[in-house]
Design a protein around this motif. Sequence first.
Motif, short mmCIF file in Angstrom:
data_model
loop_
_atom_site.label_atom_id
_atom_site.label_comp_id
_atom_site.label_asym_id
_atom_site.label_seq_id
_atom_site.Cartn_x
_atom_site.Cartn_y
_atom_site.Cartn_z
N THR A 1 1.22 -1.23 0.15
CA THR A 1 0.32 -0.03 0.03
C THR A 1 1.04 0.85 0.60
O THR A 1 0.80 2.24 -0.97
N TYR A 2 1.93 1.33 0.85
CA TYR A 2 3.19 2.73 0.56
C TYR A 2 3.84 2.33 -0.57
O TYR A 2 3.53 3.34 -1.49
N VAL A 3 3.86 1.74 -1.04
CA VAL A 3 4.52 1.59 -2.41
C VAL A 3 3.75 2.38 -3.46
O VAL A 3 3.95 3.41 -3.46
N ILE A 4 2.63 1.90 -3.56
CA ILE A 4 1.44 1.92 -4.19
C ILE A 4 1.32 3.32 -4.28
O ILE A 4 0.99 4.56 -5.37
N ALA B 1 9.40 2.29 -21.22
CA ALA B 1 7.85 1.11 -21.00
C ALA B 1 8.11 0.77 -20.10
O ALA B 1 7.02 0.62 -19.35
N LEU B 2 9.29 1.02 -19.47
CA LEU B 2 9.65 0.47 -18.36
C LEU B 2 9.83 0.75 -17.11
O LEU B 2 9.32 0.63 -16.23
N ILE B 3 10.30 2.17 -17.69
CA ILE B 3 9.89 3.59 -16.46
C ILE B 3 8.60 3.51 -15.91
O ILE B 3 7.79 4.01 -15.00
N ALA B 4 7.76 3.85 -16.99
CA ALA B 4 6.34 4.35 -17.07
C ALA B 4 5.31 3.37 -16.37
O ALA B 4 4.29 3.29 -15.64
N PRO C 1 4.77 0.44 -14.02
CA PRO C 1 4.93 0.23 -12.18
C PRO C 1 4.18 1.34 -12.30
O PRO C 1 3.16 1.57 -11.21
N LEU C 2 5.36 2.72 -12.80
CA LEU C 2 3.90 3.63 -11.86
C LEU C 2 2.58 3.83 -12.75
O LEU C 2 1.43 4.20 -11.72
N ALA D 1 -2.97 3.83 -11.04
CA ALA D 1 -4.67 2.73 -11.54
C ALA D 1 -5.31 2.29 -10.10
O ALA D 1 -6.14 2.48 -9.78
N LEU D 2 -3.86 1.74 -9.64
CA LEU D 2 -4.69 0.79 -8.60
C LEU D 2 -5.13 1.83 -7.27
O LEU D 2 -6.00 1.44 -6.85
N PHE D 3 -4.18 3.16 -7.73
CA PHE D 3 -3.99 4.53 -6.20
C PHE D 3 -5.81 4.56 -7.08
O PHE D 3 -6.52 4.95 -5.63
N MET D 4 -6.42 4.34 -7.80
CA MET D 4 -7.45 5.32 -8.17
C MET D 4 -8.46 4.34 -7.69
O MET D 4 -9.40 5.21 -7.66
#
Lengths: 298, 308
Positions: A11-14, B100-103, B105-106, B111-114
């Motif tokens: 969670t912290y990482v995300i 693509a490798l940098i972008a 995971p971010l 998206a998971l955050f949202m």
Amino acid sequence: MKAKTADKIATYVIVTLALLIVAVLAGLLGYILFRGVSHISWDFLTSAPRKIRVGGGIGPQLFNSLFLLVLTLLITVPLGIGAGIYMAEYARPGRITGFIRLVVEVLSSFPSIVVGLFGLLLIVNIFGLGFSLVSGALALTVFNLPLMVRITEQAFRSVPSQQKEAGFALGLSKWKIVTTVLFPVALPAIITGTILSAGRVFGEAAALMFTAGMSSPRLDFGNWNPLSPSSPLNPFRPAETLAVHIWKINSEGLAPDAVEIAAGASAVLVITVLIFNLVARYFGRLIYRKLTASRRMN
Amino acid sequence: MRVQNNETIRVQSSKSRVEKHHIEDLIGRSYMSLCVLLLIVSIVSMVYFVTSRGVSTFTIDKVGFSDFFFGTTWSPEGDHPSFGALPFIAGSFITTLLAALIASPLSICAALFMTEIVPGWGKKLLQPVIELLSGIPSVVYGFVGLSVIVPFLRNVFPGQGIGVAAGALVLSVMILPTITSVAVDALSALPRNLKESSFALGATRWQTIARVIIPTTLPAIMTGVVLGMARAFGEALAVQMVIGNAPFIPTSLFESASTLTSVITLGMGNTTMGSPHNNALWSMALVLMLMTFLFVFIVRMLEKRRSI
């Protein structure tokens, strides 16, 4: 216990990475505006650029960008809406529809520089339009049309099907239903999408370098005869846009204050795109309420 | 008599209404067909013209296929001109993959955050951020890259600052919005009961994300990644400004290199139409176009997998 620790760490990482993106945007906008806004003045926005001396402005470039935008929208909006309506309301699933869908998809993911080269070959050289606003607008049409088609198609698809059925029940022709029943409901979404796409066109450079050209003739803003070569309204003159200008001064700028000019021009470009974003939202809501008599904010 | 008259009038008027309908429909249909036809004509002529110019390197100038695609020497104006485009092809692929490798995971985290972590205000915070990032013009990214990232890399790492790393960093920010918005769509389209049953089994949020959500939505997320890579591969000006434009295959991240797009950008204005140099640039445009087809093809394959 171990699973819970992993959960916490994840969670912290995300959250950190998500906030990093916010920080990147804040940093970007902050940097552009901080560097650029102090350089923006009425004189900067209206005066012509100077090649090797301090104090050049971006007047003609700004005008060219806006004029080109208007020209492009005049061509793309009617065409895009037509094709979009076809895709949403008339196209039956089948080979031809699948092919058109593929065309739209491919066209919208074409690199803009390839579109620029195509424009250079076909519009500038073979059609003989030269480096001109018209050539630029036509190249941007190729670039912008698939976007307009998608926007229109989505807007029409989101109209509730009862509206259409009611129209059929009244015995209206399909085209009548499309133009008088569905179109007004879809209009807010189309307008919002068009303004957003206009923002993208405004910042486009690679497709314009080889079509609208990388120079601007001396413009006489008192001359409103569209056929005179020094008139700003002449659509057959070469026109360097703001985005192309930024690229040019960054890669070959000779003026001593080239970096400041680039910063100022970038800030103008970004502020304009921000305005497009805000206006799109505002207009979308306003027209939605006007046309549908609905209080829903969407 | 009068009744009959009325009848005929009614019949006539309904007939003319039918005709009016037909005419309306006909006008509408022909207008739309014209628009669609224009779309098809534009792509057909584009493919035709780019291909016809692009192959002339091989047909008219007699440059060997392998000399072009695997040759490492680029000196189109020399006494013994050679047209090895491998450095540019390699540069394009390296920067695209790195971006693509940098972008990715971010973007996936965003998206998971949202959708999973804080669906309420997370979406309210990040949605406008993503929209603004995608709205910023590419030359502005190039300008910021040139005046922030390049000096930073120059101070911290060996080399001049301009080079592959700078190009990949700029590109990664540019493709963030593409990947994120596709990933968000995929995640929010996931059926609720899938998640709920995972939670009901006692899984933590991270276990649910890692074992249920990500594997189920992976093809969709990959679609976003491929779309982002397509954008990165075709991006011209921002990369050209920060990559240094040296015609060599880079051996380190901080070395100057070129991409297909940057070479075309710089070269096309300075060569005459029809010269071997110019034709070679068109061949690169052809490579770019074929790569676009490939990316669209991959996206379609991924979407097919998604629907099963």
